[in-house]
Design a protein around this motif. Sequence first.
Motif, PDB file in Angstrom:
ATOM      1  N   ASP A  74       0.715  -1.228   0.243  1.00 26.08           N
ATOM      2  CA  ASP A  74       0.405  -0.147  -0.129  1.00 26.08           C
ATOM      3  C   ASP A  74       1.009   1.340   0.095  1.00 26.08           C
ATOM      4  O   ASP A  74       0.133   2.451   0.239  1.00 26.08           O
ATOM      5  CB  ASP A  74      -0.804   0.003   1.224  1.00 26.08           C
ATOM      6  N   GLY A  75       2.304   1.364   0.541  1.00 24.30           N
ATOM      7  CA  GLY A  75       3.273   2.289  -0.296  1.00 24.30           C
ATOM      8  C   GLY A  75       3.870   2.558   1.508  1.00 24.30           C
ATOM      9  O   GLY A  75       3.927   4.191   1.709  1.00 24.30           O
ATOM     10  N   ASN A  76       3.001   1.721   2.327  1.00 20.39           N
ATOM     11  CA  ASN A  76       3.079   2.346   3.584  1.00 20.39           C
ATOM     12  C   ASN A  76       4.518   2.134   3.932  1.00 20.39           C
ATOM     13  O   ASN A  76       5.220   0.656   3.785  1.00 20.39           O
ATOM     14  CB  ASN A  76       2.437   2.135   4.447  1.00 20.39           C
ATOM     15  N   SER A  77       5.564   2.982   4.849  1.00 24.28           N
ATOM     16  CA  SER A  77       7.348   2.595   5.009  1.00 24.28           C
ATOM     17  C   SER A  77       7.540   3.209   6.040  1.00 24.28           C
ATOM     18  O   SER A  77       6.778   3.703   7.124  1.00 24.28           O
ATOM     19  CB  SER A  77       7.386   3.796   3.693  1.00 24.28           C
ATOM     20  N   LYS A  78       8.459   2.657   6.668  1.00 23.64           N
ATOM     21  CA  LYS A  78       9.187   2.878   8.053  1.00 23.64           C
ATOM     22  C   LYS A  78      10.678   2.555   7.708  1.00 23.64           C
ATOM     23  O   LYS A  78      11.146   1.662   7.525  1.00 23.64           O
ATOM     24  CB  LYS A  78       8.136   1.385   8.650  1.00 23.64           C
ATOM     25  N   THR A  79      11.231   3.449   8.050  1.00 24.65           N
ATOM     26  CA  THR A  79      12.576   4.179   8.024  1.00 24.65           C
ATOM     27  C   THR A  79      13.157   3.306   9.263  1.00 24.65           C
ATOM     28  O   THR A  79      12.869   4.184  10.730  1.00 24.65           O
ATOM     29  CB  THR A  79      13.276   4.753   7.330  1.00 24.65           C
ATOM     30  N   GLU A  80      14.315   2.920   9.796  1.00 26.53           N
ATOM     31  CA  GLU A  80      15.535   2.290  11.035  1.00 26.53           C
ATOM     32  C   GLU A  80      16.254   2.747  10.782  1.00 26.53           C
ATOM     33  O   GLU A  80      17.199   2.501  10.173  1.00 26.53           O
ATOM     34  CB  GLU A  80      14.640   1.156  11.830  1.00 26.53           C
ATOM     35  N   TYR A  81      17.463   3.411  11.715  1.00 26.91           N
ATOM     36  CA  TYR A  81      19.071   3.495  11.243  1.00 26.91           C
ATOM     37  C   TYR A  81      19.139   3.567  12.483  1.00 26.91           C
ATOM     38  O   TYR A  81      19.258   3.256  13.553  1.00 26.91           O
ATOM     39  CB  TYR A  81      18.553   5.362  11.765  1.00 26.91           C
ATOM     40  N   ALA A  82      20.356   2.309  11.787  1.00 27.38           N
ATOM     41  CA  ALA A  82      20.820   2.147  12.444  1.00 27.38           C
ATOM     42  C   ALA A  82      22.556   2.472  13.566  1.00 27.38           C
ATOM     43  O   ALA A  82      22.843   2.697  14.067  1.00 27.38           O
ATOM     44  CB  ALA A  82      21.631   0.187  12.017  1.00 27.38           C
ATOM     45  N   ALA A  83      22.793   3.388  12.436  1.00 25.12           N
ATOM     46  CA  ALA A  83      23.692   4.836  12.725  1.00 25.12           C
ATOM     47  C   ALA A  83      23.603   6.141  12.236  1.00 25.12           C
ATOM     48  O   ALA A  83      23.475   5.644  11.024  1.00 25.12           O
ATOM     49  CB  ALA A  83      25.236   3.910  12.295  1.00 25.12           C
ATOM     50  N   TYR A  84      23.861   6.748  12.266  1.00 22.40           N
ATOM     51  CA  TYR A  84      23.137   8.042  12.161  1.00 22.40           C
ATOM     52  C   TYR A  84      24.648   8.755  13.043  1.00 22.40           C
ATOM     53  O   TYR A  84      24.037   9.960  13.227  1.00 22.40           O
ATOM     54  CB  TYR A  84      21.933   8.913  11.764  1.00 22.40           C
ATOM     55  N   LEU A  85      25.651   8.988  12.030  1.00 22.33           N
ATOM     56  CA  LEU A  85      27.281   9.825  12.732  1.00 22.33           C
ATOM     57  C   LEU A  85      27.786  10.495  12.054  1.00 22.33           C
ATOM     58  O   LEU A  85      28.119  10.589  10.542  1.00 22.33           O
ATOM     59  CB  LEU A  85      28.093   8.611  13.237  1.00 22.33           C
ATOM     60  N   VAL A  86      27.919  11.667  12.329  1.00 16.89           N
ATOM     61  CA  VAL A  86      28.564  13.500  11.270  1.00 16.89           C
ATOM     62  C   VAL A  86      29.681  13.658  12.847  1.00 16.89           C
ATOM     63  O   VAL A  86      29.282  13.828  14.053  1.00 16.89           O
ATOM     64  CB  VAL A  86      27.376  14.063  11.359  1.00 16.89           C
ATOM     65  N   THR A  98      31.732  14.898  17.823  1.00 18.83           N
ATOM     66  CA  THR A  98      30.990  13.148  17.015  1.00 18.83           C
ATOM     67  C   THR A  98      29.344  13.726  17.714  1.00 18.83           C
ATOM     68  O   THR A  98      29.374  13.481  18.564  1.00 18.83           O
ATOM     69  CB  THR A  98      31.951  12.220  16.893  1.00 18.83           C
ATOM     70  N   GLU A  99      28.215  13.559  16.961  1.00 15.87           N
ATOM     71  CA  GLU A  99      27.007  13.089  17.687  1.00 15.87           C
ATOM     72  C   GLU A  99      26.417  12.188  16.660  1.00 15.87           C
ATOM     73  O   GLU A  99      26.910  11.883  14.872  1.00 15.87           O
ATOM     74  CB  GLU A  99      26.680  14.526  16.893  1.00 15.87           C
ATOM     75  N   ASP A 100      25.260  11.375  17.178  1.00 14.19           N
ATOM     76  CA  ASP A 100      25.121  10.217  16.723  1.00 14.19           C
ATOM     77  C   ASP A 100      23.409  10.666  16.943  1.00 14.19           C
ATOM     78  O   ASP A 100      23.138  10.592  17.828  1.00 14.19           O
ATOM     79  CB  ASP A 100      25.361   9.146  17.474  1.00 14.19           C
ATOM     80  N   TYR A 101      22.785  10.609  15.761  1.00 12.92           N
ATOM     81  CA  TYR A 101      21.223  11.078  15.393  1.00 12.92           C
ATOM     82  C   TYR A 101      20.486   9.645  15.442  1.00 12.92           C
ATOM     83  O   TYR A 101      19.047   9.946  14.670  1.00 12.92           O
ATOM     84  CB  TYR A 101      21.827  12.062  13.820  1.00 12.92           C
ATOM     85  N   SER A 102      21.297   8.684  15.694  1.00 13.68           N
ATOM     86  CA  SER A 102      20.026   7.952  14.375  1.00 13.68           C
ATOM     87  C   SER A 102      19.098   7.345  15.900  1.00 13.68           C
ATOM     88  O   SER A 102      17.852   7.432  15.332  1.00 13.68           O
ATOM     89  CB  SER A 102      21.045   6.144  15.717  1.00 13.68           C
ATOM     90  N   VAL A 103      18.762   7.426  17.302  1.00 12.79           N
ATOM     91  CA  VAL A 103      17.939   7.829  18.282  1.00 12.79           C
ATOM     92  C   VAL A 103      16.926   8.539  18.355  1.00 12.79           C
ATOM     93  O   VAL A 103      15.772   8.543  18.015  1.00 12.79           O
ATOM     94  CB  VAL A 103      17.866   7.218  19.668  1.00 12.79           C
ATOM     95  N   SER A 104      17.406  10.006  17.572  1.00  9.27           N
ATOM     96  CA  SER A 104      16.320  10.782  17.467  1.00  9.27           C
ATOM     97  C   SER A 104      16.179  11.372  16.307  1.00  9.27           C
ATOM     98  O   SER A 104      14.860  11.871  15.853  1.00  9.27           O
ATOM     99  CB  SER A 104      17.357  12.335  17.690  1.00  9.27           C
ATOM    100  N   LEU A 105      16.502  10.014  15.341  1.00  5.85           N
ATOM    101  CA  LEU A 105      15.684   9.798  14.192  1.00  5.85           C
ATOM    102  C   LEU A 105      14.697   9.044  13.935  1.00  5.85           C
ATOM    103  O   LEU A 105      13.922   8.910  12.308  1.00  5.85           O
ATOM    104  CB  LEU A 105      16.109   9.503  12.899  1.00  5.85           C
ATOM    105  N   LYS A 106      13.979   8.934  14.982  1.00  4.37           N
ATOM    106  CA  LYS A 106      13.308   7.463  15.326  1.00  4.37           C
ATOM    107  C   LYS A 106      11.182   7.859  14.384  1.00  4.37           C
ATOM    108  O   LYS A 106      10.849   6.825  14.095  1.00  4.37           O
ATOM    109  CB  LYS A 106      13.653   6.365  16.449  1.00  4.37           C
TER     110      LYS A 106
END
Length: 242
Positions: A74-86, A98-106
Motif C-alpha cells: 500500500d506504499g506505507n513505509s518505515k525507516t530505521e537507522y542503525a547509525a547516523y554519525l556526523v 562527533t554526534e549520533d542522530y540515529s535515536v533522534s530520527l526514530k
Amino acid sequence: MSTVFMVILLTGVVMAAGCGMNRKDKSETETKSPVVSTEKTEAGPFKDNFQESFGAADHITVEKVERTTTEDLDGNSKTEYAAYLVSDVNLKKESDHTEDYSVSLKEEQMDDSLVKTVDFEEGFGFSYEGMDGRQVFEKLLETSGVDGDLNQAVYDKETYEMTKEKTYVLKNPCSVLEKMLQGTRYDELLENKVFYQTTETEDGKLVPDSITAVVQYRSGDETITKSLFLQVSINNWRETEE
C-alpha cells in the motif's frame, strides 16, 4: 539545527540516487555484480587525487549512515537507522566533535534532545590519530566493508538520466553487500551494488564525494531496502574560524 536538517536531506537524496529497479530472481542470498546501463569506464585514477586533496586537509567532516526502509504493497513505509554519525574532525589538533542522530530520527520529526555526543572511535570503529584526510577516508571504507577498487567502476547512464547525478558503480563485489544480505531470505533481489558520486576540486581534480552500498529485495508483501552511506568532506571554511 537547520544545518543538520540540510545534511540529512542531502544524505537522503544521495542515498536514493542510483537505486534503480534492475530486478533479478533469487531464492537465496547471493552477491553478484550489478547490471547497469553504461557508456564507458570513466573513473579514476583517484590515488594521486586523494593524496593531493585530502592528504593536505586539516579539517574534515566524516559521515556514516546505515538505514533500513520497509515498504508494504500500500506504499506505507518505515525507516530505521542503525547509525547516523556526523563528526567534525580537526586533524591538526587531533580533536573532534562527533554526534549520533540515529535515536533522534526514530520519529517523523527529529528530536534534538535525543542527539548524542559520542567518541569518534566508538562510533566509527577506528581512531584517526596520526592520520591525514586520505587515510581517514580509506580507513572508513575499509572498516565499513567497501573493499572494491574505486578505479574499477563504470558510469551509470541510466541513473543520470533519472536523477541528473553522475554515479559510478563498482565492477567488483564488496564484502559489505554480503554482510547486508547475511542471514536474509527473500523472494526476489531487486538491487545489489556499491556506487559513488564524484566532485571536482578547486584545481579540477576528480574525487569521490560520497559512497553508497545498497541492497533491495522483496520478501512476501514487503520491499526492504538496506543502505550504507559514507562521506568525507573537506572543510576549508574552518580555516578562517581559528
